[in-house]
Design an enzyme around this catalytic site. Sequence first.
Site, PDB file in Angstrom:
ATOM      1  N   HIS A   1      26.374  28.977  32.440  1.00  0.00           N
ATOM      2  CA  HIS A   1      27.094  27.771  32.905  1.00  0.00           C
ATOM      3  C   HIS A   1      26.548  27.454  34.273  1.00  0.00           C
ATOM      4  O   HIS A   1      25.831  28.253  35.020  1.00  0.00           O
ATOM      5  CB  HIS A   1      28.497  28.399  33.392  1.00  0.00           C
TER       6      HIS A   1
ATOM      7  N   TYR B   1      28.484  32.791  44.410  1.00  0.00           N
ATOM      8  CA  TYR B   1      29.058  32.862  43.114  1.00  0.00           C
ATOM      9  C   TYR B   1      27.923  33.141  41.945  1.00  0.00           C
ATOM     10  O   TYR B   1      28.305  34.228  41.096  1.00  0.00           O
ATOM     11  CB  TYR B   1      29.690  31.559  42.604  1.00  0.00           C
TER      12      TYR B   1
ATOM     13  N   LYS C   1      32.666  39.976  40.441  1.00  0.00           N
ATOM     14  CA  LYS C   1      31.639  40.506  40.904  1.00  0.00           C
ATOM     15  C   LYS C   1      31.615  41.900  40.442  1.00  0.00           C
ATOM     16  O   LYS C   1      30.523  42.754  40.540  1.00  0.00           O
ATOM     17  CB  LYS C   1      31.593  40.478  42.289  1.00  0.00           C
TER      18      LYS C   1
ATOM     19  N   PRO D   1      39.284  40.759  41.150  1.00  0.00           N
ATOM     20  CA  PRO D   1      38.532  40.030  40.220  1.00  0.00           C
ATOM     21  C   PRO D   1      38.082  38.631  40.407  1.00  0.00           C
ATOM     22  O   PRO D   1      37.261  37.936  39.686  1.00  0.00           O
ATOM     23  CB  PRO D   1      39.210  40.154  38.853  1.00  0.00           C
TER      24      PRO D   1
ATOM     25  N   TYR E   1      38.934  27.508  38.288  1.00  0.00           N
ATOM     26  CA  TYR E   1      39.629  28.325  39.177  1.00  0.00           C
ATOM     27  C   TYR E   1      40.811  27.278  39.756  1.00  0.00           C
ATOM     28  O   TYR E   1      40.419  26.388  40.478  1.00  0.00           O
ATOM     29  CB  TYR E   1      39.081  28.937  40.291  1.00  0.00           C
TER      30      TYR E   1
HETATM   31  C1  PHB Z   1      36.563  36.451  32.834  1.00  0.00           C
HETATM   32  O1  PHB Z   1      36.020  35.842  32.195  1.00  0.00           O
HETATM   33  O2  PHB Z   1      37.255  37.445  32.683  1.00  0.00           O
HETATM   34  C2  PHB Z   1      36.614  36.431  34.452  1.00  0.00           C
HETATM   35  C3  PHB Z   1      35.661  35.138  34.976  1.00  0.00           C
HETATM   36  C4  PHB Z   1      36.001  34.972  36.310  1.00  0.00           C
HETATM   37  C5  PHB Z   1      36.594  35.640  37.092  1.00  0.00           C
HETATM   38  C6  PHB Z   1      37.225  36.766  36.577  1.00  0.00           C
HETATM   39  C7  PHB Z   1      37.121  37.005  35.199  1.00  0.00           C
HETATM   40  O3  PHB Z   1      36.643  35.506  38.514  1.00  0.00           O
END
Ligand code: PHB
Length: 394
Positions: free
Chosen positions: A75, A388, A301, A297, A205
């Site tokens: 990505h 990120y 990280k 989460p 997000y």
């Molecule tokens: C996930 O794909 O499980 C995932 C992705 C981004 C995050 C947390 C979990 O910030």
Amino acid sequence: MREVRTQVVIVGAGPAGLVLGHLLHLQGVDNIVLERRTRDYVEHRQRAGVLEYGITEMLAEAGVGERMRREGLAHHGIQLRFENGAHRINFLELADGRAITVYGQQEVVKDLIGLRLNFHGAALHFESEVRAIEGIDTERPFVDANTPEGPLRIHAAYVAGCDGTHGVTGQSVPALVRRRFERVYPFAWLGILAQAAPVNDELIYSRHERGFALYSMRSPELVRLYLGVAPDENLADWSDERIWDELATRLGEGAHGQLQTGPILERGITAMRNIVLEPLRHGRLVLAGDAAHIVPPTGAKGMNLALADVRVLVPALVAALRENDTRLLDAYSDTCLRHVWRAEEFSTYMTQMLHPNPHDEFENRVQLARLRQVVESEPTARALARHYVDACSL
Ligand code: PHB
Ligand code: APR
């Protein structure tokens, strides 16, 4: 009791313990990994699935990147949604063209277990719980484990605590030298894994006034979606319909096509908190991964941080064992704490910016000001993108 000897005994077969065991094996350091769960359990446990750029390089260099490169999804950006708008953070422009890889943690775990058992023949014992760690203040530490064949004592030069949250190893650091830093959030994540084709090819997000939502994926057929909920939320109160409706509302259905629904294969609620244990080393005990630190989460990280510790630990153990040179090991904790606190800070920043608080309108206004700054100020967007993509390797 049966007794065996090795150079490093590793407690826990999550990403930290397995990568450590693998890299030590490649360096000719004898090690034994003990895992209290079954192989099937650790290979199917749903966890996060975003690998930073530097961490994918580390896995590829370690010879475990082949399937990740083939099946993982590269990505080059993420999307932020708030106040009914969608904004892309472009890693090609803002993070020197580096990408993240979306590849489930349990896939990394499967690759490592397969390699260890099928090709290296190195010791990895499942259903073997470590009950006690002794002698870490001496040169002859040992651990006692209950294995399917009965009790086992393993003598080693070093004990590596890779046993995750609330593991026994972290508690073995004497209370007098141990410091624990913790923050708990007034929300949790309700996560689902569903059989549905992703409608967006990047993570989303979303900060919606009804709460946080995250759109992620695992493959062209599987999506991974999360909703911010109360910490004491009852999963039984969430029907499939309610979950999909809430996701559609919070993600802003319509902005990028209909949210594709499908059978929910797994669901669960994850608490959100930060924990850091200092120091990461005491005598002959070293800690790595969740055994030493937890991040919320938001920002994904956790696994990256676990592997970043291991990247520092391997040369330190090799130098100590081969050349009796403990300088790197003496610096291990301080070296790791730099990336640990960097990732703690970033995860905290992302968490606090994206989870509205129904009881604090001041906080909500600040969150929106922060989000606007990300999309309006290039240096702020650049900082977010760099963290990120590669916080653990900066
Ligand atoms: C996930 O794909 O499980 C995932 C992705 C981004 C995050 C947390 C979990 O910030
Ligand atoms: N004896 C043997 N094994 C143990 C013991 C014990 N006493 N206690 C815990 N374990 C095992 C757990 O069953 C687990 O499989 O240690 C392993 C720790 O693995 P993880 O929890 O995956 O932790 P880590 O390897 O540090 O990886 C961190 O995991 O929780 C996620 O978000 C986190 O992605 C991050 C990653």
